[in-house]
Scaffold this motif. Structure first.
Motif, mmCIF file in Angstrom:
data_model
loop_
_atom_site.group_PDB
_atom_site.id
_atom_site.type_symbol
_atom_site.label_atom_id
_atom_site.label_comp_id
_atom_site.label_asym_id
_atom_site.label_seq_id
_atom_site.Cartn_x
_atom_site.Cartn_y
_atom_site.Cartn_z
ATOM 1 N N ALA A 105 0.893 -1.067 -0.191
ATOM 2 C CA ALA A 105 0.034 -0.147 -0.007
ATOM 3 C C ALA A 105 0.888 1.307 0.057
ATOM 4 C CB ALA A 105 -0.941 0.015 1.148
ATOM 5 N N ASP A 146 -7.703 1.021 -11.087
ATOM 6 C CA ASP A 146 -8.350 0.345 -10.214
ATOM 7 C C ASP A 146 -7.484 -1.148 -9.349
ATOM 8 O OD1 ASP A 146 -10.578 1.637 -10.704
ATOM 9 O OD2 ASP A 146 -11.645 0.130 -12.016
ATOM 10 N N ARG A 157 -11.638 -0.219 -5.176
ATOM 11 C CA ARG A 157 -10.386 0.561 -4.488
ATOM 12 C C ARG A 157 -9.522 1.251 -5.831
ATOM 13 N NH1 ARG A 157 -10.860 -3.542 -0.942
ATOM 14 N NH2 ARG A 157 -10.502 -3.136 1.248
ATOM 15 N N ILE A 173 -5.164 5.447 -1.245
ATOM 16 C CA ILE A 173 -5.998 4.760 -2.009
ATOM 17 C C ILE A 173 -7.433 4.973 -1.526
ATOM 18 C CG2 ILE A 173 -6.858 2.297 -2.111
ATOM 19 C CD1 ILE A 173 -3.840 1.444 -1.396
ATOM 20 N N ARG A 174 -8.422 5.276 -2.367
ATOM 21 C CA ARG A 174 -9.557 5.820 -2.368
ATOM 22 C C ARG A 174 -10.585 4.766 -2.656
ATOM 23 N NH1 ARG A 174 -12.002 7.723 -6.645
ATOM 24 N NH2 ARG A 174 -10.463 8.144 -8.617
ATOM 25 N N ARG A 175 -11.816 4.783 -2.415
ATOM 26 C CA ARG A 175 -12.879 3.775 -2.606
ATOM 27 C C ARG A 175 -13.944 4.684 -3.620
ATOM 28 N NH1 ARG A 175 -14.819 -1.390 0.508
ATOM 29 N NH2 ARG A 175 -12.747 -1.969 1.310
ATOM 30 N N THR A 176 -14.448 4.007 -4.531
ATOM 31 C CA THR A 176 -15.544 4.614 -5.347
ATOM 32 C C THR A 176 -16.970 4.251 -4.588
ATOM 33 O OG1 THR A 176 -15.885 2.593 -6.986
ATOM 34 C CG2 THR A 176 -13.980 4.310 -7.211
ATOM 35 N N TYR A 178 -1.962 -4.935 -2.871
ATOM 36 C CA TYR A 178 -2.676 -4.870 -3.946
ATOM 37 C C TYR A 178 -1.951 -5.308 -5.111
ATOM 38 C CZ TYR A 178 -5.176 -2.381 -0.365
ATOM 39 O OH TYR A 178 -5.897 -1.802 0.878
ATOM 40 N N ARG A 191 -7.567 -6.092 -3.913
ATOM 41 C CA ARG A 191 -6.795 -6.419 -2.644
ATOM 42 C C ARG A 191 -6.450 -7.820 -2.636
ATOM 43 N NH1 ARG A 191 -8.659 -8.010 2.353
ATOM 44 N NH2 ARG A 191 -7.878 -6.918 4.291
#
Length: 318
Positions: free
Chosen positions: A11, A32, A25, A17-20, A41, A35
């Motif tokens: 990481a 994209d 992720r 790292i953001r989430r939609t 990732y 995980r």
């Protein structure tokens, strides 16, 4: 088929790292992510394109990023050795750990035991069991089908140098070494004996290994692998010759990969390969006067399915 292994990233390498809104992720670079394990990732596009064995190796690398003393074993070691797998575990890697090691880690299957240094090799930067130890471990603990696929492919890797070549002495050596290792364990010795007695490195693909199991389950005997048939411009080799005098037939497992994989196409189109296969089959059938059947993955899920396929060509066990 070429082994496609997705790269894995800690990481810390990926920035924020953001989430939609849909829960996917996304890395700082907009790609994209998939995980693999906590804090590790792979890029989702690479993960989607990877082969099953490649994903097994990627999971091993993901664990290697946070633990440098792991000894990978069983089907994870088989993948590292380049052996194909039959229905591999999709979420966990196999490790062999000493009896002193407590508990289990996320995404791992821990097998209790010791691995002597002479049974450890390094492949792709990861420590894993040797080929013979790997065969023994899988033969002791996995289902018969999965174990035969690994044992067949291990023998093929060691004992087949080219068409119509199979080093029986080398095969006996691999079997004996794996058998000796398996006998050191209280669990699974009889299972290993059965797998090693059945294994044959002349099987070229996992589908051929499973096909051989199904043929035996159906009652076929005198099964010869990679049978040579003289052709007009050299020899042809057929996956299975059923040599019982009451049967006298040929059979071939047709995995779709031969019509799609670039290495197997060798610059030819799928249609050209299909036409060559048809001409080859016609020659063999005419020259030998034997029945000839083809089947694919959909026919070897169970023995009765393959039996119905063969019966449609007039092929039945004696």
């Amino acid at each position: 088929m070429a082994l496609l292994i997705p790269a894995v990233h800690h990481a810390a390498e990926l920035g924020r790292i953001r989430r939609t809104a849909t829960g996917i992720r996304v890395a700082d670079d907009g790609r994209d992510l998939e995980r693999i394990r906590p804090g590790v990732y792979a890029h989702r596009q690479d993960w989607a394109a990877a082969t099953p064995e490649g994903r097994v190796i990627a999971r091993a690398h993901a664990l290697g990023l946070i633990s440098d003393d792991a000894v990978f074993s069983h089907e994870t070691a088989a993948a590292l050795h380049g052996l194909p797998l039959f229905r591999p575990d999709r979420t966990r890697v196999h490790l062999t750990v000493s009896h002193a090691r407590p508990g289990s880690a996320v995404g791992t299957i821990r097998h209790r035991g010791s691995v002597p240094e002479e049974e450890i090799v390094e492949i792709r930067g990861l420590r894993c069991t040797t080929l013979e130890r790997t065969v023994a471990d899988v033969a002791r603990t996995a289902g018969f089908e999965s174990a035969v696929v690994v044992a067949d492919s291990a023998l093929r890797a060691r004992c087949v140098a080219g068409p119509a070549t199979y080093d029986e002495d080398a095969a006996a050596g691999v079997r004996d070494a794996a058998h000796g290792i398996a006998q050191r364990f209280a669990h699974g010795r009889r299972r290993a004996d059965r797998v090693l007695a059945f294994a044959d490195g002349r099987a070229q693909l996992p589908g051929e290994s499973i096909s051989r199991i199904r043929l035996v389950e159906l009652g076929f005997r005198s099964i010869r692998l990679q049978a040579e048939v003289p052709g007009p411009h050299g020899s042809y080799f057929v996956d299975f010759a059923l040599d019982d005098p009451a049967v006298m037939a040929f059979g071939e497992f047709d995995g779709a990969v031969k019509y799609a994989d670039a290495d197997m196409l060798a610059g030819r189109s799928s249609a050209e390969v299909f036409d060559e296969e048809k001409q080859r089959e016609d020659w063999i059938r005419g020259a030998t006067q034997r029945r000839f059947a083809r089947w694919g993955w959909g026919h070897i899920e169970t023995a009765p399915l393959l039996g119905r396929r063969l019966a449609a060509f007039g092929i039945r066990p004696a």
